[in-house]
Structures are given as structure tokens and as C-alpha cells.
Design an enzyme around this catalytic site. Sequence first.
Site, PDB file in Angstrom:
ATOM      1  N   TYR A  36      -2.250  15.010   2.854  1.00 51.24           N
ATOM      2  CA  TYR A  36      -1.796  13.613   2.416  1.00 51.24           C
ATOM      3  C   TYR A  36      -2.585  13.766   1.086  1.00 51.24           C
ATOM      4  O   TYR A  36      -3.692  13.917   0.905  1.00 51.24           O
ATOM      5  CB  TYR A  36      -2.383  12.434   3.082  1.00 51.24           C
ATOM      6  CG  TYR A  36      -1.834  11.204   2.785  1.00 51.24           C
ATOM      7  CD1 TYR A  36      -0.712  10.687   3.193  1.00 51.24           C
ATOM      8  CD2 TYR A  36      -2.420  10.170   1.863  1.00 51.24           C
ATOM      9  CE1 TYR A  36      -0.232   9.375   2.967  1.00 51.24           C
ATOM     10  CE2 TYR A  36      -1.962   9.090   1.556  1.00 51.24           C
ATOM     11  CZ  TYR A  36      -0.687   8.564   2.035  1.00 51.24           C
ATOM     12  OH  TYR A  36      -0.251   7.507   1.991  1.00 51.24           O
ATOM     13  N   ALA A  86       0.808  -1.092  -0.065  1.00 49.84           N
ATOM     14  CA  ALA A  86      -0.027  -0.051  -0.034  1.00 49.84           C
ATOM     15  C   ALA A  86       0.814   1.311   0.127  1.00 49.84           C
ATOM     16  O   ALA A  86       1.740   1.452  -0.924  1.00 49.84           O
ATOM     17  CB  ALA A  86      -0.862   0.045   1.283  1.00 49.84           C
ATOM     18  N   SER A  87       0.581   2.188   0.999  1.00 52.71           N
ATOM     19  CA  SER A  87       1.402   3.714   0.927  1.00 52.71           C
ATOM     20  C   SER A  87       2.787   3.389   1.074  1.00 52.71           C
ATOM     21  O   SER A  87       3.381   4.635   0.950  1.00 52.71           O
ATOM     22  CB  SER A  87       0.677   4.499   1.762  1.00 52.71           C
ATOM     23  OG  SER A  87      -0.647   4.726   1.138  1.00 52.71           O
ATOM     24  N   ILE A  88       3.314   2.370   1.779  1.00 55.92           N
ATOM     25  CA  ILE A  88       4.500   2.172   1.899  1.00 55.92           C
ATOM     26  C   ILE A  88       5.452   2.286   0.274  1.00 55.92           C
ATOM     27  O   ILE A  88       6.370   2.792   0.329  1.00 55.92           O
ATOM     28  CB  ILE A  88       5.059   1.055   2.580  1.00 55.92           C
ATOM     29  CG1 ILE A  88       4.813   1.139   4.126  1.00 55.92           C
ATOM     30  CG2 ILE A  88       6.637   0.748   2.434  1.00 55.92           C
ATOM     31  CD1 ILE A  88       4.725  -0.120   5.023  1.00 55.92           C
TER      32      ILE A  88
END
Length: 175
Positions: free
Chosen positions: A94, A2-4
Site C-alpha cells: 500500500y 479517507a482512502s476511499i
Amino acid sequence: LASITKQFTAAAVLTLVDAGAVALDAPITRYLPEAPVRGQPMTVRQLLAHTSGLPDYAEVRAPALRAGRPTPEALLAAVRDVPLYFAPGALMRYSNTGYALAGQLVERVTGRAYADYVEARVLRPAGLTDTRFCDRAFAGPHAGAHAFAEGALRPATSISPYVPWAAGGFCGTAG
């Protein structure tokens, strides 16, 4: 992951900064003239720091984002008519959209596919041999995403890795 994935995207951009091909404080339009900046001076650094003011395509319910494999251009088109959240650099919020632009920046500057560049220049040199864009096969068994629904843990509904793309499309193992 995901956002990693965003950390890998930022690292890819920084390899280009180190090579002198990209300047962090340059306007993104130097590299992507079509970027949806609405006449605002928006820098590469602001994209990476979530201070660009760009609306987040993940918050927009655009039909193109429900497609099996939306293009990066479709991700940006989903927010093209949505006003900026704030003037670039004024605040932090974000935004997956900033990372879609960063992925396009990598492609435009290198002439390579985003995922190929990240794998070759960021992941493999870091020894991450079981991390790759989610549409590429892994050898052996891997855990899948799960969610708590209807009182039980169930396999989560999968989404195309092309929806989060440079903001969240990579997969990996714990190792």
C-alpha cells in the site's frame, strides 16, 4: 472518506485511459518526467495497483507534511530520498505516494485541478452530489470524525485534506 478517495482517483485516471489520453502500461515518466522513480520503469497501472514500490509518504515524518496545506510536490519530496520498497511490479505494498502521483497525472493531462476534475468527471456523473474535496463547504449538518481516546469517544483531531490529497482528501455523506 479517507482512502476511499483512491477509488475516485483511479476512476479519474481510467476516464483518461478511456479517452486515449493515458495508457495504463506507459511509464509514469511519460506524463510526469519528474516522478521519483529512481530510474526504474514504473507504470501508471503499478501506481494504481500499489505495486510501484514507492515508499509511502504517510510513513515518513517530514516537516513539510505537518504544514496546513502541503502541495503535491511536498508529498513527493518527503520520499524523494527514501529507497523504493522493491522493484516496480515485484510485490504489492500500500502506498499513498502512488496516488499522489496519480492525482498529479490527472492535473498534468487535463490541465485542471485534481479535485475539480474528479468532481466533474467521476462524482457528479455517478450521482454523488454530497461528495467533494474536504476543503469545500457542505450544506447542512454533517458527522465529524471521532476516535476513542482517554476512555471516551471524542472528536478526532482533524488534518488538512491536502495531506492525504488524491489518496484520501474527499468527504461525503452516507446518502
